[in-house]
Design a protein around this motif. Sequence first.
Motif, PDB file in Angstrom:
ATOM      1  N   HIS A 228       0.710  -1.224   0.017  1.00 18.43           N
ATOM      2  CA  HIS A 228      -0.096  -0.312   0.011  1.00 18.43           C
ATOM      3  C   HIS A 228       0.565   1.177   0.295  1.00 18.43           C
ATOM      4  O   HIS A 228       0.770   2.018  -0.707  1.00 18.43           O
ATOM      5  N   PHE A 229       1.806   1.621   1.287  1.00 15.60           N
ATOM      6  CA  PHE A 229       2.872   2.459   1.254  1.00 15.60           C
ATOM      7  C   PHE A 229       3.095   2.522  -0.875  1.00 15.60           C
ATOM      8  O   PHE A 229       4.463   3.439  -0.559  1.00 15.60           O
ATOM      9  N   ALA A 230       3.788   1.510  -0.976  1.00 16.22           N
ATOM     10  CA  ALA A 230       4.831   1.905  -2.758  1.00 16.22           C
ATOM     11  C   ALA A 230       3.893   2.405  -3.211  1.00 16.22           C
ATOM     12  O   ALA A 230       3.769   2.930  -4.382  1.00 16.22           O
ATOM     13  N   ARG A 231       2.620   1.458  -3.378  1.00  8.27           N
ATOM     14  CA  ARG A 231       1.684   1.976  -4.427  1.00  8.27           C
ATOM     15  C   ARG A 231       1.241   3.910  -3.861  1.00  8.27           C
ATOM     16  O   ARG A 231       1.257   4.480  -4.928  1.00  8.27           O
ATOM     17  N   ALA A 232       1.902   4.131  -2.571  1.00  8.84           N
ATOM     18  CA  ALA A 232       1.217   5.533  -2.427  1.00  8.84           C
ATOM     19  C   ALA A 232       2.327   6.198  -2.948  1.00  8.84           C
ATOM     20  O   ALA A 232       2.171   7.490  -3.732  1.00  8.84           O
ATOM     21  N   VAL A 233       3.573   5.636  -2.656  1.00  6.95           N
ATOM     22  CA  VAL A 233       4.624   6.341  -3.448  1.00  6.95           C
ATOM     23  C   VAL A 233       4.687   6.606  -5.078  1.00  6.95           C
ATOM     24  O   VAL A 233       4.964   7.208  -6.005  1.00  6.95           O
ATOM     25  N   ALA A 234       4.505   5.325  -5.750  1.00  2.00           N
ATOM     26  CA  ALA A 234       4.084   5.777  -7.237  1.00  2.00           C
ATOM     27  C   ALA A 234       3.031   6.666  -7.587  1.00  2.00           C
ATOM     28  O   ALA A 234       3.209   7.124  -8.268  1.00  2.00           O
ATOM     29  N   ALA A 235       2.054   6.484  -6.494  1.00  2.00           N
ATOM     30  CA  ALA A 235       1.094   7.181  -7.035  1.00  2.00           C
ATOM     31  C   ALA A 235       2.037   9.125  -6.543  1.00  2.00           C
ATOM     32  O   ALA A 235       0.937  10.213  -8.292  1.00  2.00           O
ATOM     33  N   VAL A 236       2.106   9.785  -6.026  1.00  3.14           N
ATOM     34  CA  VAL A 236       2.668  10.895  -5.961  1.00  3.14           C
ATOM     35  C   VAL A 236       4.008  10.651  -7.669  1.00  3.14           C
ATOM     36  O   VAL A 236       4.073  11.921  -8.609  1.00  3.14           O
ATOM     37  N   ARG A 237       4.906   9.451  -7.415  1.00  2.00           N
ATOM     38  CA  ARG A 237       5.993   9.783  -8.652  1.00  2.00           C
ATOM     39  C   ARG A 237       6.176   8.365  -9.525  1.00  2.00           C
ATOM     40  O   ARG A 237       7.002   7.248  -9.295  1.00  2.00           O
ATOM     41  N   PRO A 238       4.941   8.456 -10.562  1.00  6.12           N
ATOM     42  CA  PRO A 238       4.693   7.437 -10.940  1.00  6.12           C
ATOM     43  C   PRO A 238       6.265   6.478 -12.020  1.00  6.12           C
ATOM     44  O   PRO A 238       6.431   5.606 -11.878  1.00  6.12           O
ATOM     45  N   GLU A 239       7.075   7.597 -12.259  1.00  6.03           N
ATOM     46  CA  GLU A 239       8.233   7.202 -12.069  1.00  6.03           C
ATOM     47  C   GLU A 239       9.100   6.877 -11.157  1.00  6.03           C
ATOM     48  O   GLU A 239      10.104   5.489 -12.221  1.00  6.03           O
ATOM     49  N   LEU A 240       8.714   6.140 -10.288  1.00  5.37           N
ATOM     50  CA  LEU A 240       9.548   5.790  -9.617  1.00  5.37           C
ATOM     51  C   LEU A 240       9.359   3.934  -9.662  1.00  5.37           C
ATOM     52  O   LEU A 240      10.191   2.815  -9.354  1.00  5.37           O
ATOM     53  N   ALA A 241       8.019   3.568 -10.362  1.00  2.00           N
ATOM     54  CA  ALA A 241       7.172   2.103  -9.986  1.00  2.00           C
ATOM     55  C   ALA A 241       7.757   1.301 -11.084  1.00  2.00           C
ATOM     56  O   ALA A 241       8.710   0.943 -11.204  1.00  2.00           O
ATOM     57  N   GLN A 242       7.925   2.522 -12.578  1.00  2.54           N
ATOM     58  CA  GLN A 242       9.119   2.182 -12.987  1.00  2.54           C
ATOM     59  C   GLN A 242       9.980   1.763 -13.229  1.00  2.54           C
ATOM     60  O   GLN A 242      10.525   0.898 -14.449  1.00  2.54           O
ATOM     61  N   SER A 243      10.893   2.641 -11.859  1.00  2.95           N
ATOM     62  CA  SER A 243      11.766   2.516 -12.045  1.00  2.95           C
ATOM     63  C   SER A 243      12.272   1.257 -11.090  1.00  2.95           C
ATOM     64  O   SER A 243      13.557   0.980 -10.618  1.00  2.95           O
ATOM     65  N   ALA A 244      10.920   0.395 -10.544  1.00  5.46           N
ATOM     66  CA  ALA A 244      10.903  -0.379  -9.415  1.00  5.46           C
ATOM     67  C   ALA A 244      11.640  -0.227  -8.059  1.00  5.46           C
ATOM     68  O   ALA A 244      11.977  -0.826  -7.263  1.00  5.46           O
ATOM     69  N   LEU A 245      11.508   1.611  -8.041  1.00  2.00           N
ATOM     70  CA  LEU A 245      12.241   2.069  -6.505  1.00  2.00           C
ATOM     71  C   LEU A 245      10.791   2.775  -6.184  1.00  2.00           C
ATOM     72  O   LEU A 245      10.811   2.944  -5.063  1.00  2.00           O
ATOM     73  N   ASP A 246      10.130   2.138  -5.890  1.00  2.00           N
ATOM     74  CA  ASP A 246       8.423   2.363  -5.080  1.00  2.00           C
ATOM     75  C   ASP A 246       8.343   1.793  -4.052  1.00  2.00           C
ATOM     76  O   ASP A 246       8.572   2.492  -3.089  1.00  2.00           O
ATOM     77  N   LYS A 247       8.652   0.277  -4.197  1.00  2.00           N
ATOM     78  CA  LYS A 247       9.397  -0.319  -2.624  1.00  2.00           C
ATOM     79  C   LYS A 247      10.246  -0.143  -1.685  1.00  2.00           C
ATOM     80  O   LYS A 247      10.412  -0.166  -0.729  1.00  2.00           O
ATOM     81  N   PRO A 248      11.440  -0.052  -2.465  1.00  2.00           N
ATOM     82  CA  PRO A 248      12.505   0.360  -1.835  1.00  2.00           C
ATOM     83  C   PRO A 248      11.912   1.683  -1.476  1.00  2.00           C
ATOM     84  O   PRO A 248      12.985   1.439  -0.041  1.00  2.00           O
ATOM     85  N   LEU A 249      11.601   2.434  -1.819  1.00  2.00           N
ATOM     86  CA  LEU A 249      11.842   3.229  -1.090  1.00  2.00           C
ATOM     87  C   LEU A 249      10.442   3.812   0.723  1.00  2.00           C
ATOM     88  O   LEU A 249      11.073   4.247   1.453  1.00  2.00           O
ATOM     89  N   ALA A 250       9.789   2.365  -0.178  1.00  2.00           N
ATOM     90  CA  ALA A 250       8.555   2.320   0.816  1.00  2.00           C
ATOM     91  C   ALA A 250       9.763   1.782   2.443  1.00  2.00           C
ATOM     92  O   ALA A 250       9.473   2.435   2.855  1.00  2.00           O
TER      93      ALA A 250
END
Length: 211
Positions: free
Chosen positions: A134-156
């Motif tokens: 859920h947190f990773a999706r919230a991060v990606a919602a703010v910065r969609p490019e982070l999910a594309q770079s597979a950085l959303d979960k590490p940042l969470a």
Amino acid sequence: MARGRAASYDDQRAAILAQAARLFARQGYVATSMNQVADACGLSKAALYHYFRDKYALLTHIAESHVQVLLAVTREVESQYPDAQQRLPALIERFVLEYADAQDAHRVLTEDVRFLDPVDRDRILSIEREVVAHFARAVAAVRPELAQSALDKPLAMLLFGMINWLFTWFKPGRPLDYSALAPLVADLFLNGIGGLHVTPDALQGDRIHVA
């Protein structure tokens, strides 16, 4: 006709879990006995077994109920804040406050879950992974490019590390308590130190208490 539970049954169970979490957090699951839990609750050992069959049941209930609360918080925030720019800071602030009120249970979850049987541990950790998702999706919602770079979960996970570490050094007091610190955590994660919004009175030297 079967006799129903006393009205105070659930309250007593909650009190037992709170005392057990406090003991597990302070001296460890292995070093804590059912006798100690009973004494802390002002109960006989026989009365304690009326609520929980053994120490393992206490551990399972503490860890699972805590992580279920965290999952419920994420879902509640998501329903309240459909806008991505509001959702992530709201999640961060709610989790700081939730952890503040459940530090013993959270320590049990992070340190004593290894003592659970594989089936119970996997069930609880799967809920924990859902919270992280859920947190990773919230991060990606703010910065969609982070999910594309597979950085959303590490940042969470980095965010969770910041929140968890907070409770090892911060001593709430006047004038800075958890409710005042929570938005600073969100602001720091979202904007960095250069974009951190700090009011003049927050710069007073006695506002942060470090152990």
